[in-house]
Design a protein around this motif. Structure first.
Motif, PDB file in Angstrom:
ATOM      1  N   VAL A 184      45.199  54.547 -41.776  1.00 29.19           N
ATOM      2  CA  VAL A 184      44.496  53.263 -41.818  1.00 29.19           C
ATOM      3  C   VAL A 184      43.343  53.346 -40.831  1.00 29.19           C
ATOM      4  N   LYS A 210      32.246  45.214 -41.183  1.00 22.72           N
ATOM      5  CA  LYS A 210      33.511  45.855 -40.819  1.00 22.72           C
ATOM      6  C   LYS A 210      34.428  45.863 -42.032  1.00 22.72           C
ATOM      7  N   ARG A 211      35.287  46.900 -42.082  1.00 20.74           N
ATOM      8  CA  ARG A 211      36.229  47.020 -43.195  1.00 20.74           C
ATOM      9  C   ARG A 211      37.451  47.784 -42.712  1.00 20.74           C
ATOM     10  N   THR A 212      38.627  47.401 -43.217  1.00 23.63           N
ATOM     11  CA  THR A 212      39.851  48.170 -42.985  1.00 23.63           C
ATOM     12  C   THR A 212      40.144  48.944 -44.259  1.00 23.63           C
ATOM     13  N   ASP A 244      40.050  51.132 -39.227  1.00 20.78           N
ATOM     14  CA  ASP A 244      39.173  49.980 -39.067  1.00 20.78           C
ATOM     15  C   ASP A 244      37.798  50.577 -38.811  1.00 20.78           C
ATOM     16  N   HIS A 274      42.706  51.682 -46.192  1.00 20.07           N
ATOM     17  CA  HIS A 274      44.014  52.339 -46.264  1.00 20.07           C
ATOM     18  C   HIS A 274      43.820  53.619 -47.075  1.00 20.07           C
ATOM     19  N   THR A 297      47.995  54.412 -32.891  1.00 20.50           N
ATOM     20  CA  THR A 297      46.630  54.919 -32.871  1.00 20.50           C
ATOM     21  C   THR A 297      46.641  56.432 -32.715  1.00 20.50           C
ATOM     22  N   SER A 355      40.089  57.103 -31.973  1.00 21.63           N
ATOM     23  CA  SER A 355      39.200  55.950 -31.916  1.00 21.63           C
ATOM     24  C   SER A 355      37.873  56.395 -31.310  1.00 21.63           C
ATOM     25  N   TYR A 390      35.052  53.530 -35.289  1.00 21.01           N
ATOM     26  CA  TYR A 390      36.296  53.506 -36.052  1.00 21.01           C
ATOM     27  C   TYR A 390      37.502  53.473 -35.124  1.00 21.01           C
ATOM     28  N   HIS A 391      38.609  53.023 -35.682  1.00 27.27           N
ATOM     29  CA  HIS A 391      39.915  53.038 -35.015  1.00 27.27           C
ATOM     30  C   HIS A 391      40.888  53.535 -36.068  1.00 27.27           C
TER      31      HIS A 391
END
Length: 151
Positions: free
Chosen positions: A133, A58-60, A135, A62, A23, A26, A14-15
């Motif tokens: 958020v 992968k998914r972002t 990633d 919110h 950031t 991570s 994750y990030h």
């Protein structure tokens, strides 16, 4: 392909960022984060964000404040007498300290103000009041705990 469901143990990279792109955490350069989905090991929005993913996907995500660390709470601000600080410590705004809650548990606090005779401390989680958020990349689904049915 197997999709993540509640009760599965998963590994993710994750990030984590604030909405301005800064950031805050991570997993880069570390082992993937492993947790059981729905167990409360991670914030609710992160938990929900992995549901339905397949290995390698992968998914972002919110995450609003109410599914992250919640809003900043006024009851977690406290005044601490300046004369109770160690003599060799000069409190400064922004300084992070560890306090004990009397039961032996340590909690980080941030100095938000230094006045004539008191220091104002904030015991809110550092990311309270923030939308987040993430990633997320699902590395592995290990499956959930085995279900044992007794007669």
């Amino acid at each position: 392909m197997q999709q993540v469901k509640k009760g599965d143990t998963v590994k993710v990279h994750y990030h984590g960022k604030l909405t301005d792109g800064t950031t805050f955490d991570s997993s880069e350069g570390r082992e993937p984060l492993e947790f059981e989905v729905g167990s409360g090991m991670v914030i609710q929005g992160f938990d929900n964000g992995v549901l339905g993913l397949t290995a390698g996907e992968k998914r972002t995500v919110h995450i609003p404040v109410d599914q992250a660390y919640g809003p900043k709470r006024d009851d977690l601000f406290m005044e601490f007498p300046l004369d109770r600080f160690p003599a060799d410590l000069t409190p400064e705004k922004g300084m992070v300290l560890n306090m004990s809650n009397g039961e032996g548990q340590q909690m980080p606090v941030v100095i938000t103000d230094v006045r004539e005779d008191v220091v104002v401390l904030d015991a809110n989680p550092p990311l309270a009041g923030q939308d987040l958020v993430f990633d997320i990349e699902l590395v592995e689904i290990k499956g959930g705990s085995p279900l044992i049915i007794m007669p």
